[in-house]
Design an enzyme around this catalytic site. Structure first.
Site, PDB file in Angstrom:
ATOM      1  CB  CYS A 175      -0.648  -0.135   1.179  1.00 47.64           C
ATOM      2  SG  CYS A 175      -1.673   1.338   1.671  1.00 47.64           S
TER       3      CYS A 175
HETATM    4  N1  LIG Z   1      -7.168  -2.035   1.718  1.00 50.76           N
HETATM    5  C1  LIG Z   1      -6.822  -0.773   1.145  1.00 50.76           C
HETATM    6  O1  LIG Z   1      -5.838   0.359   2.068  1.00 50.76           O
HETATM    7  C2  LIG Z   1      -6.947  -0.182  -0.028  1.00 50.76           C
HETATM    8  C3  LIG Z   1      -6.849  -1.136  -0.917  1.00 50.76           C
HETATM    9  N2  LIG Z   1      -6.914  -0.490  -2.333  1.00 50.76           N
HETATM   10  C4  LIG Z   1      -6.899  -1.724  -3.199  1.00 50.76           C
HETATM   11  O2  LIG Z   1      -7.302  -1.628  -4.578  1.00 50.76           O
HETATM   12  C5  LIG Z   1      -8.302  -1.730  -5.548  1.00 50.76           C
HETATM   13  C6  LIG Z   1      -8.877  -0.952  -6.042  1.00 50.76           C
HETATM   14  O3  LIG Z   1      -9.649   0.296  -5.407  1.00 50.76           O
HETATM   15  P1  LIG Z   1     -10.246   1.642  -6.326  1.00 50.76           P
HETATM   16  O4  LIG Z   1      -9.897   2.109  -6.868  1.00 50.76           O
HETATM   17  O5  LIG Z   1     -11.086   1.440  -5.031  1.00 50.76           O
HETATM   18  O6  LIG Z   1     -11.228   0.683  -7.022  1.00 50.76           O
HETATM   19  P2  LIG Z   1     -11.201   0.852  -8.608  1.00 50.76           P
HETATM   20  O7  LIG Z   1     -10.496   1.384  -9.512  1.00 50.76           O
HETATM   21  O8  LIG Z   1     -12.722  -0.305  -8.838  1.00 50.76           O
HETATM   22  O9  LIG Z   1     -12.566   2.432  -8.104  1.00 50.76           O
HETATM   23  C7  LIG Z   1     -13.804   2.073  -7.577  1.00 50.76           C
HETATM   24  C8  LIG Z   1     -15.039   3.198  -8.127  1.00 50.76           C
HETATM   25  O10 LIG Z   1     -14.692   4.182  -6.437  1.00 50.76           O
HETATM   26  C9  LIG Z   1     -13.977   5.084  -7.250  1.00 50.76           C
HETATM   27  N3  LIG Z   1     -13.075   5.760  -5.961  1.00 50.76           N
HETATM   28  C10 LIG Z   1     -12.243   5.049  -5.900  1.00 50.76           C
HETATM   29  N4  LIG Z   1     -11.361   5.567  -4.692  1.00 50.76           N
HETATM   30  C11 LIG Z   1     -11.981   6.463  -4.679  1.00 50.76           C
HETATM   31  C12 LIG Z   1     -12.002   7.870  -3.625  1.00 50.76           C
HETATM   32  N5  LIG Z   1     -10.772   8.128  -2.760  1.00 50.76           N
HETATM   33  N6  LIG Z   1     -13.006   8.666  -3.679  1.00 50.76           N
HETATM   34  C13 LIG Z   1     -13.990   8.657  -4.575  1.00 50.76           C
HETATM   35  N7  LIG Z   1     -14.047   7.313  -5.367  1.00 50.76           N
HETATM   36  C14 LIG Z   1     -13.443   6.579  -5.425  1.00 50.76           C
HETATM   37  C15 LIG Z   1     -13.684   5.561  -8.307  1.00 50.76           C
HETATM   38  O11 LIG Z   1     -13.957   6.058  -9.147  1.00 50.76           O
HETATM   39  P3  LIG Z   1     -12.174   6.988  -9.971  1.00 50.76           P
HETATM   40  O12 LIG Z   1     -11.302   5.913  -9.834  1.00 50.76           O
HETATM   41  O13 LIG Z   1     -12.657   7.775 -10.584  1.00 50.76           O
HETATM   42  O14 LIG Z   1     -12.247   8.116  -8.855  1.00 50.76           O
HETATM   43  C16 LIG Z   1     -14.522   4.200  -9.427  1.00 50.76           C
HETATM   44  O15 LIG Z   1     -15.698   4.630  -9.561  1.00 50.76           O
HETATM   45  C17 LIG Z   1      -9.260  -2.723  -4.324  1.00 50.76           C
HETATM   46  O16 LIG Z   1      -9.008  -3.922  -4.571  1.00 50.76           O
HETATM   47  C18 LIG Z   1      -8.872  -1.955  -3.445  1.00 50.76           C
HETATM   48  O17 LIG Z   1      -9.171  -2.792  -2.615  1.00 50.76           O
HETATM   49  C19 LIG Z   1      -6.741   0.786  -2.627  1.00 50.76           C
HETATM   50  C20 LIG Z   1      -6.334   1.233  -2.152  1.00 50.76           C
HETATM   51  C21 LIG Z   1      -5.917   1.260  -0.637  1.00 50.76           C
HETATM   52  N1  LIG Z   2      -3.300   0.526  -0.727  1.00 47.60           N
HETATM   53  C1  LIG Z   2      -3.739  -0.390  -1.114  1.00 47.60           C
HETATM   54  N2  LIG Z   2      -3.837  -1.210  -0.500  1.00 47.60           N
HETATM   55  C2  LIG Z   2      -3.984  -2.416  -0.547  1.00 47.60           C
HETATM   56  C3  LIG Z   2      -4.009  -2.226  -2.528  1.00 47.60           C
HETATM   57  N3  LIG Z   2      -3.882  -3.376  -2.958  1.00 47.60           N
HETATM   58  C4  LIG Z   2      -4.088  -3.816  -1.544  1.00 47.60           C
HETATM   59  N4  LIG Z   2      -4.176  -3.555  -0.573  1.00 47.60           N
HETATM   60  C5  LIG Z   2      -4.969  -4.008   0.605  1.00 47.60           C
HETATM   61  O1  LIG Z   2      -3.634  -4.992   1.241  1.00 47.60           O
HETATM   62  C6  LIG Z   2      -3.772  -6.140   1.971  1.00 47.60           C
HETATM   63  C7  LIG Z   2      -3.018  -6.859   1.954  1.00 47.60           C
HETATM   64  O2  LIG Z   2      -2.274  -7.127   3.287  1.00 47.60           O
HETATM   65  P1  LIG Z   2      -0.936  -7.287   3.421  1.00 47.60           P
HETATM   66  O3  LIG Z   2       0.077  -5.945   4.526  1.00 47.60           O
HETATM   67  O4  LIG Z   2      -1.617  -8.531   4.261  1.00 47.60           O
HETATM   68  O5  LIG Z   2       0.264  -8.108   2.968  1.00 47.60           O
HETATM   69  C8  LIG Z   2      -5.652  -6.491   1.307  1.00 47.60           C
HETATM   70  O6  LIG Z   2      -6.338  -7.101   2.015  1.00 47.60           O
HETATM   71  C9  LIG Z   2      -5.676  -5.150   0.614  1.00 47.60           C
HETATM   72  O7  LIG Z   2      -6.535  -4.436   1.307  1.00 47.60           O
HETATM   73  C10 LIG Z   2      -3.086  -1.212  -2.827  1.00 47.60           C
HETATM   74  O8  LIG Z   2      -2.453  -1.426  -3.917  1.00 47.60           O
HETATM   75  N5  LIG Z   2      -2.995  -0.204  -2.771  1.00 47.60           N
END
Ligand SMILES: NC(=O)C1=CN([C@@H]2O[C@H](COP(=O)(O)OP(=O)(O)OC[C@H]3O[C@@H](n4cnc5c(N)ncnc54)[C@H](OP(=O)(O)O)[C@@H]3O)[C@@H](O)[C@H]2O)C=CC1
Ligand SMILES: Nc1nc2c(ncn2[C@@H]2O[C@H](COP(=O)(O)O)[C@@H](O)[C@H]2O)c(=O)[nH]1
Length: 327
Positions: A175
């Protein structure tokens, strides 16, 4: 939020042992109406799980969540799992086409036992609307919604109909959300878990930041019903990431779901790619996790997972490893 801490700041305090062998300790958990061997689920990421791993996990009594990055294969995946009499557990996003996908599943009577809404910032109307859509069309499916990092978010998603919420914004190994946005639970994930769990009336999944098997017990202590893990599962021989050899040593690639590598473009990148050491078979790791958790239960003074939930603990800021490496 005062008194924040993370996994490495905490030590659980032992109670008198009541078993004669750690093998008497039961690590199983009921989740979504099913019994699983461990409160652990490999992350729904493309370098962590694929269809054959999902089958292997389900056949052996472990929970799994398939990722959402090959969307066109999901209906077939559900059919395939059900034809083997295994649970189907899939992920969805929140874009327009996902609404149609849910409706199609309902029309075809393809009902996954578990659906996870997998979005970076889960405290949003986009997720709330998707929960309601799934509950309207597939009311039998158990819906996991996330990711969130506050009690308010847990309550809102539960009120919208989520059956479980997933907690963790930014603590993951690949992340970079915390660096690029300044937001998240990175560095205090365990305290955030406790904060959210206190508000929850339904199960919580702790997601991200697990670096050692002992962190699973700590997650359970602070309110998790299930623990999602990425990096510890990335290095296995069956892990879907590419195997590379560097200086005669084998590594596996592990990339974030929001990495440029996953997205295919440099837009809203919040994840990176790294290489983790190759480490044998997934089942060996799961067996080791089970043995370590059995040991945790015995230190907690019980014979069931529940006994961990009430143990005392101390905060020992950044000192438990005392300079030691984990392995
Ligand atoms: N657990 C964590 O800390 C994190 C996990 N991830 C992982 O990365 C992958 C991609 O995630 P994600 O970008 O949400 O998925 P997507 O790229 O599929 O976005 C889904 C939708 O949500 C919108 N979106 C995403 N983030 C935001 C935001 N911060 N505010 C408003 N709208 C938002 C996007 O629009 P637009 O792209 O136009 O904004 C899109 O329409 C997922 O699998 C997720 O689990 C990602 C970051 C943090
Ligand atoms: N901010 C982001 N978080 C992400 C992304 N891809 C996955 N994830 C999150 O990490 C956990 C796994 O964490 P770990 O410490 O066990 O390796 C996963 O389940 C998601 O929630 C990303 O691109 N950006």
């Amino acid at each position: 939020m005062d008194n924040v801490f993370d996994y490495e700041d905490i030590q659980l305090i032992p109670n008198k042992c009541i078993v004669n062998s750690r093998s008497e300790c039961d690590t199983s958990i009921m989740f979504g109406g099913f019994k699983f061997k461990l409160p652990v689920v490999p992350a729904n990421m493309q370098t962590i799980i694929d269809e054959s791993i999902a089958i292997n996990l389900a056949e052996n009594g472990y929970f799994y969540i398939m990722h959402r990055f090959n969307p066109e294969t999901r209906a077939e995946f559900i059919k395939n799992m059900h034809s083997r009499k295994l649970i189907a557990s899939i992920s969805v996003g929140v874009k327009e086409e996902e609404y149609t996908f849910i409706e199609q599943l309902a029309v075809e009577e393809l009902i996954p036992e578990f659906i996870t809404i997998d979005i970076a910032h889960g405290h949003s109307n986009a997720v709330i609307n998707m929960i309601k859509h799934i509950k309207q069309h597939l009311p039998q499916s158990f819906v996991i919604a996330g990711n969130v990092g506050t009690p308010e978010a847990v309550r809102e998603l539960e009120n919208a109909g989520a059956d479980a919420t997933k907690v963790g914004i930014g603590p993951g190994k690949v992340c970079i959300t915390k660096i690029k946005t300044g937001f998240g639970t990175g560095g205090w994930q365990l305290a955030a878990l406790r904060w959210c769990a206190k508000a929850a009336t339904k199960p919580i999944i702790a997601d991200g930041g697990i670096r050692t098997n002992g962190d699973i017990a700590k997650s359970v202590r602070f309110g998790a019903s299930m623990v999602m893990i990425g990096s510890l599962f990335a290095g296995h021989e069956e892990s879907p990431g590419q195997t590379v050899v560097k200086d005669g040593k084998m590594f596996k690639e592990y990339f974030g779901s929001a990495s440029e590598f996953q997205k295919g473009e440099k837009k809203n990148v919040e994840g990176k790619k790294m290489y983790v050491e190759h480490k044998g078979s997934l089942m060996d790791t799961l067996v080791e996790m089970e043995q370590d958790l059995q040991s945790s239960i015995s230190y907690a003074g019980g014979s069931k997972l529940e006994s961990i939930r009430t143990v005392d603990y101390v905060v020992v800021k950044n000192s438990i490893f005392n300079g030691d490496k984990v392995y």
